[in-house]
Design a protein around this motif. Structure first.
Motif, PDB file in Angstrom:
ATOM      1  N   GLU B 121       0.810  -1.222   0.000  1.00  0.00           N
ATOM      2  CA  GLU B 121       0.000   0.000   0.000  1.00  0.00           C
ATOM      3  C   GLU B 121       0.843   1.272   0.000  1.00  0.00           C
ATOM      4  O   GLU B 121       0.539   2.228  -0.699  1.00  0.00           O
ATOM      5  CB  GLU B 121      -0.900   0.023   1.233  1.00  0.00           C
ATOM      6  CG  GLU B 121      -2.343  -0.328   0.927  1.00  0.00           C
ATOM      7  CD  GLU B 121      -3.176  -0.265   2.187  1.00  0.00           C
ATOM      8  OE1 GLU B 121      -3.158   0.795   2.850  1.00  0.00           O
ATOM      9  OE2 GLU B 121      -3.817  -1.291   2.520  1.00  0.00           O
ATOM     10  N   GLU B 122       1.907   1.252   0.803  1.00  0.00           N
ATOM     11  CA  GLU B 122       2.723   2.458   0.913  1.00  0.00           C
ATOM     12  C   GLU B 122       3.372   2.790  -0.428  1.00  0.00           C
ATOM     13  O   GLU B 122       3.369   3.938  -0.877  1.00  0.00           O
ATOM     14  CB  GLU B 122       3.794   2.275   1.993  1.00  0.00           C
ATOM     15  CG  GLU B 122       4.378   3.612   2.433  1.00  0.00           C
ATOM     16  CD  GLU B 122       5.557   3.468   3.404  1.00  0.00           C
ATOM     17  OE1 GLU B 122       6.220   4.494   3.640  1.00  0.00           O
ATOM     18  OE2 GLU B 122       5.812   2.354   3.900  1.00  0.00           O
ATOM     19  N   ARG B 125       0.964   4.159  -2.899  1.00  0.00           N
ATOM     20  CA  ARG B 125       0.689   5.589  -2.675  1.00  0.00           C
ATOM     21  C   ARG B 125       1.799   6.461  -3.261  1.00  0.00           C
ATOM     22  O   ARG B 125       1.542   7.472  -3.888  1.00  0.00           O
ATOM     23  CB  ARG B 125       0.554   5.875  -1.160  1.00  0.00           C
ATOM     24  CG  ARG B 125      -0.880   5.912  -0.673  1.00  0.00           C
ATOM     25  CD  ARG B 125      -0.982   6.678   0.654  1.00  0.00           C
ATOM     26  NE  ARG B 125      -0.011   6.257   1.643  1.00  0.00           N
ATOM     27  CZ  ARG B 125      -0.159   5.196   2.433  1.00  0.00           C
ATOM     28  NH1 ARG B 125      -1.238   4.441   2.336  1.00  0.00           N
ATOM     29  NH2 ARG B 125       0.777   4.891   3.322  1.00  0.00           N
ATOM     30  N   ARG B 128       1.513   6.394  -7.043  1.00  0.00           N
ATOM     31  CA  ARG B 128       0.375   7.200  -7.488  1.00  0.00           C
ATOM     32  C   ARG B 128       0.681   8.703  -7.365  1.00  0.00           C
ATOM     33  O   ARG B 128       0.439   9.481  -8.280  1.00  0.00           O
ATOM     34  CB  ARG B 128      -0.870   6.853  -6.661  1.00  0.00           C
ATOM     35  CG  ARG B 128      -2.014   7.777  -7.015  1.00  0.00           C
ATOM     36  CD  ARG B 128      -3.314   7.359  -6.387  1.00  0.00           C
ATOM     37  NE  ARG B 128      -4.344   8.301  -6.811  1.00  0.00           N
ATOM     38  CZ  ARG B 128      -5.628   8.046  -6.812  1.00  0.00           C
ATOM     39  NH1 ARG B 128      -6.059   6.872  -6.400  1.00  0.00           N
ATOM     40  NH2 ARG B 128      -6.482   8.959  -7.217  1.00  0.00           N
ATOM     41  N   SER B 129       1.254   9.066  -6.222  1.00  0.00           N
ATOM     42  CA  SER B 129       1.556  10.485  -5.997  1.00  0.00           C
ATOM     43  C   SER B 129       2.562  11.007  -7.022  1.00  0.00           C
ATOM     44  O   SER B 129       2.416  12.104  -7.559  1.00  0.00           O
ATOM     45  CB  SER B 129       2.060  10.661  -4.557  1.00  0.00           C
ATOM     46  OG  SER B 129       2.963  11.738  -4.499  1.00  0.00           O
TER      47      SER B 129
END
Ligand SMILES: Nc1ncnc2c1ncn2[C@@H]1O[C@H](COP(=O)(O)OP(=O)(O)OP(=O)(O)O)[C@@H](O)[C@H]1O
Ligand SMILES: [Mg+2]
Lengths: 234, 254
Positions: B121-122, B125, B128-129
């Motif tokens: 998940e990290e 993120r 995506r960012s």
């Protein structure tokens, strides 16, 4: 130094030539307007009024040429200043010619009336304005920033002569009320000539900017007596 | 001038016996875009590569003088560790050069290398960012596991920018990042540079005068291995102080 792209130089030259033509035309118009006043020559005055459209056409040419160069060449640095200054100078020249045509129009009315004495001083003011316009355009076209800057002094001289003339005309009107109609036309013409000096000064400042990239920061101190007298004709 | 993020003093570079950069002093203001312009071979890329020690890997290159990042030396015995330096000073090249891996892996590459995020998940993120900030997310969110080399050139370049910013550098160096792109892709990158300026200090080499004028706040003109003129971009492009600068930007020599 010429540009690597030669057609760019050709375009800038066309702009400069357009300005030179337009400036020459405006000078001729102003000289003719003064002559029409001096000689009470209504035919000449009518020709000046008619020929004003030629100066307008010159301005349109500069406008189109400027837009073209901006769009196609994206000029920078001194090229950019040349193009922007040309656009503004053409506007100033158009105003000068417009004011000359307006003076010619008033001379038509004056010719229907008896001559008045302050006309001599008005002609003198006109000649000063004409000289200034000539010199300013010269300094612009010859890239002479220092000369352009020094010419701003001459506008002060013109303003002084205008103020003196204003008082002179006023005195005449007070002494002899029958001269009020021609004298008030004289006043408007004088104001036109004084304004021509202001436009010439703007051209001088643009000449300075075009060459140096610097604006003339120092505000001109205007000693225009008419506004103190309370008869502002603008 | 605002605070300098990086500075160079008497920065010189030799390639073998040839002097390519002659004692260059430049302050790179924080949070602004600085454009480096100048004729081909004048040393722009050489200068840029000194800022994150990319010249270390160039054979025969010898660097002298000082470079600082936040006032700390970049070279010398007290210099920042080159690996850490390159994490803080990222680079985007002329030709988009995504790795022959998935879009996701391209962006995750740096964070993995520097151990900045845990898988899962990290990392999702972070990826995506990075893609969002590079303005690419909407275009690739459904194909994150396709090859990064399979998208358009403009998209690849934004992918490279996403890859560069995923490790949260402080400075981004760009060497002609748009020279292989069409005007629309170029406009997107320029818009992106303007947005990135909020969080990063950017140095961009460009041969397009208009691009330098559009994206930068400061411009430095290089000529024969020296800085001839540096100043606010507006000043350089409206009233350059030096004849050589004027000649170059107006297309009178080059
Ligand atoms: N690896 C190298 N080995 C030897 N000489 C080099 C090397 N890299 C660059 N040079 C030389 O150093 C000088 C500066 O080159 P550099 O690549 O920094 O120029 P540039 O300003 O980036 O040019 P361009 O605009 O063409 O990219 C040039 O004379 C070049 O030939
Ligand atoms: Mg290069």
């Amino acid at each position: 130094m010429p540009h690597i792209v030669k057609s760019f130089d050709a375009e800038l030259r066309r702009l400069e030539e357009g300005l030179a033509r337009m400036g020459g035309l405006a000078e001729t118009q102003l000289a003719a307007a003064i002559e029409a006043l001096e000689n009470r020559d209504s035919d000449l005055a009518a020709r000046v009024m008619h020929d004003d459209s030629r100066v307008d056409a010159g301005e349109s040419f500069i406008n189109e040429q400027t837009v073209k160069v901006l769009a196609l060449r994206a000029p920078v640095a001194d090229d950019l200043r040349t193009v922007v200054a040309a656009l503004k100078v053409s506007g100033e020249i158009e105003r000068i010619a417009d004011l000359a045509a307006n003076a010619a129009k008033r001379s038509l009315v004056l010719n229907q009336l008896p001559p008045v004495a302050p006309m001599r001083s008005l002609i003198r003011l006109g000649r000063l304005a004409l000289e200034l316009v000539k010199d300013v355009l010269d300094s612009y076209l010859s890239h002479d920033a220092e000369r352009a800057l020094s010419l701003r002094e001459r506008d002060q001289e013109l303003d002084d002569v205008y103020s003196a003339l204003f008082r002179e005309i006023l005195t005449y009107m007070m002494e002899d009320p029958r001269t009020i109609t021609p004298c008030s036309h004289l006043m408007f013409i004088a104001k036109n000539l004084e304004r021509i000096g202001d436009h010439a000064t703007n051209i001088a400042e643009l000449a300075y900017y075009r060459v140096t990239g610097k604006t003339v920061a120092e505000e001109r101190t205007k000693k225009d007596v008419s506004s103190f007298i309370g008869a502002d004709l603008s | 001038m605002p605070d300098a993020k990086m500075t160079t003093r008497r920065l010189a570079v030799h390639y073998g016996g040839k002097l390519a950069l002659k004692e260059v002093d430049l302050d790179i203001p924080a949070g602004d875009v600085t454009a480096l312009i100048g004729p081909s071979g004048c040393g722009k890329s050489t200068f840029l590569r000194c800022l994150n020690r990319m010249n270390d890997t160039v054979e025969g290159a010898r660097v002298s003088g000082e470079v600082t990042l936040d006032g700390k030396p970049v070279y010398g015995p007290d210099g920042i560790d080159p690996v850490l330096l390159r994490a803080r000073v990222g680079m985007v090249f002329q030709r988009p050069n995504p790795f022959p891996k998935s879009i996701y892996d391209n962006v995750a590459f740096g964070p993995r290398l520097h151990g900045l995020a845990a898988e899962g998940e990290e990392m999702d993120r972070v990826v995506r960012s990075g893609l969002e900030r590079a303005g690419l997310w909407a275009e690739v969110k459904d194909r994150l596991h396709e090859k990064g080399t399979g998208i358009s050139g403009g998209q690849q370049q934004r992918l490279c920018i996403a890859r560069a910013i995923a490790i949260e550098p402080e400075v981004i160096l760009m060497d002609e990042p748009c020279s292989a792109l069409d005007p629309i892709a170029t406009a997107k990158i320029e818009e992106l540079i303007d947005e990135l300026r909020e969080n990063f200090t950017i140095v961009i080499v460009t041969h397009s005068m208009q691009q330098a004028a559009r994206v930068s706040q400061f411009t430095a003109f290089f000529h024969l291995g020296q800085i001839i003129e540096v100043g606010a971009t507006e000043q350089v492009f409206t009233a350059p102080r030096n004849e050589l600068t004027q000649g170059y930007i107006t297309g009178r020599f080059g």
